[in-house]
Design an enzyme around this catalytic site. Sequence first.
Site, PDB file in Angstrom:
ATOM      1  N   TRP A  48       0.803  -1.224   0.000  1.00  0.00           N
ATOM      2  CA  TRP A  48       0.000   0.000   0.000  1.00  0.00           C
ATOM      3  C   TRP A  48       0.833   1.268   0.000  1.00  0.00           C
ATOM      4  CZ3 TRP A  48       1.994   2.308   4.157  1.00  0.00           C
ATOM      5  CH2 TRP A  48       2.496   1.471   5.159  1.00  0.00           C
ATOM      6  N   ASN A  49       2.143   1.182   0.279  1.00  0.00           N
ATOM      7  CA  ASN A  49       2.857   2.423   0.607  1.00  0.00           C
ATOM      8  C   ASN A  49       3.201   3.285  -0.604  1.00  0.00           C
ATOM      9  OD1 ASN A  49       4.834   0.491  -0.115  1.00  0.00           O
ATOM     10  ND2 ASN A  49       6.403   1.611   0.954  1.00  0.00           N
ATOM     11  N   PRO A  61      -3.001  -5.890  -5.822  1.00  0.00           N
ATOM     12  CA  PRO A  61      -2.554  -4.761  -4.996  1.00  0.00           C
ATOM     13  C   PRO A  61      -3.143  -4.903  -3.604  1.00  0.00           C
ATOM     14  CG  PRO A  61      -4.396  -4.082  -6.378  1.00  0.00           C
ATOM     15  CD  PRO A  61      -4.150  -5.537  -6.673  1.00  0.00           C
ATOM     16  N   SER A  63       6.561  -7.074   2.958  1.00  0.00           N
ATOM     17  CA  SER A  63       7.389  -7.319   4.134  1.00  0.00           C
ATOM     18  C   SER A  63       8.259  -8.567   3.943  1.00  0.00           C
ATOM     19  CB  SER A  63       6.488  -7.513   5.363  1.00  0.00           C
ATOM     20  OG  SER A  63       5.696  -8.664   5.170  1.00  0.00           O
ATOM     21  N   GLU A 100      11.083  -7.734  -3.250  1.00  0.00           N
ATOM     22  CA  GLU A 100      11.536  -6.410  -2.798  1.00  0.00           C
ATOM     23  C   GLU A 100      10.975  -6.239  -1.393  1.00  0.00           C
ATOM     24  OE1 GLU A 100      13.500  -4.650  -4.665  1.00  0.00           O
ATOM     25  OE2 GLU A 100      13.269  -5.609  -6.612  1.00  0.00           O
ATOM     26  N   LEU A 101      11.845  -6.315  -0.377  1.00  0.00           N
ATOM     27  CA  LEU A 101      11.347  -6.450   0.999  1.00  0.00           C
ATOM     28  C   LEU A 101      11.757  -5.285   1.892  1.00  0.00           C
ATOM     29  CD1 LEU A 101      12.131 -10.288   1.211  1.00  0.00           C
ATOM     30  CD2 LEU A 101      10.074  -9.164   0.325  1.00  0.00           C
ATOM     31  N   CYS A 148      10.252   2.008   1.883  1.00  0.00           N
ATOM     32  CA  CYS A 148      11.183   0.916   2.191  1.00  0.00           C
ATOM     33  C   CYS A 148      12.623   1.392   2.256  1.00  0.00           C
ATOM     34  CB  CYS A 148      11.024  -0.193   1.163  1.00  0.00           C
ATOM     35  SG  CYS A 148      11.267   0.394  -0.519  1.00  0.00           S
TER      36      CYS A 148
HETATM   37  P1  NAD Z   1       2.843  -7.183   3.490  1.00  0.00           P
HETATM   38  O1  NAD Z   1       3.895  -8.198   3.286  1.00  0.00           O
HETATM   39  O2  NAD Z   1       1.963  -7.298   4.660  1.00  0.00           O
HETATM   40  O3  NAD Z   1       1.870  -7.127   2.213  1.00  0.00           O
HETATM   41  C1  NAD Z   1       2.349  -6.942   0.887  1.00  0.00           C
HETATM   42  C2  NAD Z   1       1.362  -7.566  -0.085  1.00  0.00           C
HETATM   43  O4  NAD Z   1       1.336  -8.978   0.119  1.00  0.00           O
HETATM   44  C3  NAD Z   1      -0.080  -7.087   0.108  1.00  0.00           C
HETATM   45  O5  NAD Z   1      -0.694  -6.968  -1.161  1.00  0.00           O
HETATM   46  C4  NAD Z   1      -0.699  -8.229   0.905  1.00  0.00           C
HETATM   47  O6  NAD Z   1      -2.092  -8.322   0.753  1.00  0.00           O
HETATM   48  C5  NAD Z   1      -0.005  -9.425   0.292  1.00  0.00           C
HETATM   49  N1  NAD Z   1       0.025 -10.633   1.142  1.00  0.00           N
HETATM   50  C6  NAD Z   1      -0.212 -10.724   2.482  1.00  0.00           C
HETATM   51  N2  NAD Z   1      -0.071 -12.009   2.886  1.00  0.00           N
HETATM   52  C7  NAD Z   1       0.286 -12.730   1.793  1.00  0.00           C
HETATM   53  C8  NAD Z   1       0.603 -14.095   1.574  1.00  0.00           C
HETATM   54  N3  NAD Z   1       0.576 -14.992   2.563  1.00  0.00           N
HETATM   55  N4  NAD Z   1       0.937 -14.495   0.324  1.00  0.00           N
HETATM   56  C9  NAD Z   1       1.004 -13.600  -0.691  1.00  0.00           C
HETATM   57  N5  NAD Z   1       0.699 -12.292  -0.544  1.00  0.00           N
HETATM   58  C10 NAD Z   1       0.348 -11.849   0.683  1.00  0.00           C
HETATM   59  O7  NAD Z   1       3.589  -5.777   3.481  1.00  0.00           O
HETATM   60  P2  NAD Z   1       2.947  -4.336   3.744  1.00  0.00           P
HETATM   61  O8  NAD Z   1       2.820  -4.122   5.192  1.00  0.00           O
HETATM   62  O9  NAD Z   1       1.766  -4.152   2.886  1.00  0.00           O
HETATM   63  O10 NAD Z   1       4.104  -3.401   3.152  1.00  0.00           O
HETATM   64  C11 NAD Z   1       5.101  -2.852   3.929  1.00  0.00           C
HETATM   65  C12 NAD Z   1       6.391  -3.647   3.775  1.00  0.00           C
HETATM   66  O11 NAD Z   1       6.790  -3.645   2.419  1.00  0.00           O
HETATM   67  C13 NAD Z   1       7.542  -3.032   4.530  1.00  0.00           C
HETATM   68  O12 NAD Z   1       8.278  -4.031   5.170  1.00  0.00           O
HETATM   69  C14 NAD Z   1       8.374  -2.376   3.445  1.00  0.00           C
HETATM   70  O13 NAD Z   1       9.727  -2.208   3.764  1.00  0.00           O
HETATM   71  C15 NAD Z   1       8.168  -3.308   2.302  1.00  0.00           C
HETATM   72  N6  NAD Z   1       8.420  -2.630   1.041  1.00  0.00           N
HETATM   73  C16 NAD Z   1       9.539  -2.948   0.333  1.00  0.00           C
HETATM   74  C17 NAD Z   1       9.827  -2.282  -0.854  1.00  0.00           C
HETATM   75  C18 NAD Z   1      11.067  -2.569  -1.649  1.00  0.00           C
HETATM   76  O14 NAD Z   1      11.140  -2.137  -2.791  1.00  0.00           O
HETATM   77  N7  NAD Z   1      12.043  -3.270  -1.119  1.00  0.00           N
HETATM   78  C19 NAD Z   1       8.956  -1.293  -1.307  1.00  0.00           C
HETATM   79  C20 NAD Z   1       7.838  -1.005  -0.546  1.00  0.00           C
HETATM   80  C21 NAD Z   1       7.570  -1.684   0.622  1.00  0.00           C
END
Ligand code: NAD
Length: 547
Positions: A187-188, A212, A263, A284-285, A318
């Site tokens: 979402w960010n 998304p 994440s 990308e985490l 991130c």
């Molecule tokens: P999240 O992992 O909770 O969710 C990300 C996506 O995955 C969402 O669309 C979610 O619905 C989906 N998801 C949730 N559970 C799942 C599963 N079991 N299997 C497959 N998909 C699933 O992360 P978040 O809280 O939405 O985002 C924030 C995190 O993302 C932070 O840790 C941030 O650092 C990271 N991030 C990394 C980058 C990068 O480029 N490295 C960019 C942006 C955000």
Amino acid sequence: MSDLSADAVATEHPGAVPADGNPAAPGGGRTVGTAVPRSLVDRLAAGITATGVPSVVETVAPLTGERLAALPQSTPADVEVAFQLARRAQAAWAALPVRRRAGVLLRFHDLLLKRQDEVLDLVQAETGKARLHAFEELLAVAMAARHYGRAAQGYLKDRRRGGALPVLTHAVEARRPKGVIGHISPWNYPLELCVGDLLPAFVAGNAVVNKPDTQTALTGLWARELLIEAGLPADLWQVVIGDGPVIGPAVVEHADYVSFTGSTRTGREVAQRAAARLVGASLELGGKNAMLVLSDADLEAAAAGAVRACFSSAGQLCISIERLLVHRSVADRFLELFVARTRALRLGGGLAYGADMGSLVSVRQLDTTTRHVDEAVKAGATVLTGGRARPDLGPYFYEPTVLDGVTPEMAVCGEETFGPVVSVYRFDTEEEAVAAANSTPYGLNSSVWTRDLRRGRAVAARLRTGTVNVNEAYAAAYGSVAAPMGGMGDSGLGRRHGAEGILRFTEAQTVATQRMMPIAPSFGLDDKQFAAVMTGGLRVLKALRFK
Ligand code: NAD
């Protein structure tokens, strides 16, 4: 749809305005309700693959906490349908010359710049970020569209390679599309991490099924409409929405390749599912990024850079900086400048330029931020500025916060906060600073400040992060879209941007054509004679410096 007025926030969320708190930015007068009317939500929601009588999930506008949209949720069966539709559309798309596909990206680039206000409203409404930070997303997407629009032909063209036998073997490395990419995004950065990452996938000849985050789905759906207007076949980009742990795995289950941003915890799960199917994945985490202020840094510039580094999108970025490592000799002066700038940031959520920082996206982000700060303070850390929520501005606003005296047992020291909080640490030697920066399982981004650029690049080479910015926070490396961007260690696998960012969406195929004689005994040679001729041939090839 209720009328959500940014100016009305103060009355919606009454709370004492702290006398010494960050100032409020002017509201701008426009409301989320008029910028994102019901008719727009309904039109965009029609782009979601959700059949039957779908259940509906409501999203809220973080700026005010009021209802924003009601979106139909996809089921695992819908995900299957989405893949079927995408697969059908992909074959015809892949048959087009790269030049035609690249033309779609270049038209999209122009449309995006022209219609930017529409999507900036949506990004702000869905995420609560300041307009300037929403614009940063748009900037990144436009750069990616231009880059891959112009460079895709070069990345994807057939490449002549040295054959098994000079002259006799003609070898070509070709790039074929993977097929249908499963793309899961957070979402960010709903514009950049959705469409920005998909542009290279499309131009390489793929279709995409995209999941998304529900909170920010409208932004991606808007971008989809715009790409279709630019010439993308409608079925090529399918959007499914739903509970992450249910719909995410369904996407991975059908994908020919998975591109995931989110994440580290979820990334590990996605990687395991992809591995079980033997399909590739880029991940990308998260990060716990450090900024190093060396003793010879321009402190004014470093303080201004640190503000961008730590508080863009309220720290929900991130690659934002959560650890500030400052040389002891300049720490006092640097902190004076940095804290003053931080305290002066204007907070607000008007749908207009003018605010320096917006809201957090949700109560979950607010809770983590509050917990990290409160626990640290309880354990002895000092708040140099910020350190509290601002309910007078909106339900999820939190002041930009600088902590000193943070120690390793505090969660804020090693865990990603993903909020507007940075901790300050002092160092005496460069060695110590590099070791501290690298003392995390993450390895996403870092930033080094020094007047000596050669020294900055030498320090960069010792940092274990996928990107390093010298005298900039994150935008220099992220905006260099011709170069790869991604994480080492727990921050991920694979890279977006540059050659890696597009080639990950392709399979390499070697087409080798043998002429005149086989690579086997022939022309009357028996096995032994063949081996002798080849042995001599190998010696000659090495002597002639063949690669
Ligand atoms: P999240 O992992 O909770 O969710 C990300 C996506 O995955 C969402 O669309 C979610 O619905 C989906 N998801 C949730 N559970 C799942 C599963 N079991 N299997 C497959 N998909 C699933 O992360 P978040 O809280 O939405 O985002 C924030 C995190 O993302 C932070 O840790 C941030 O650092 C990271 N991030 C990394 C980058 C990068 O480029 N490295 C960019 C942006 C955000």
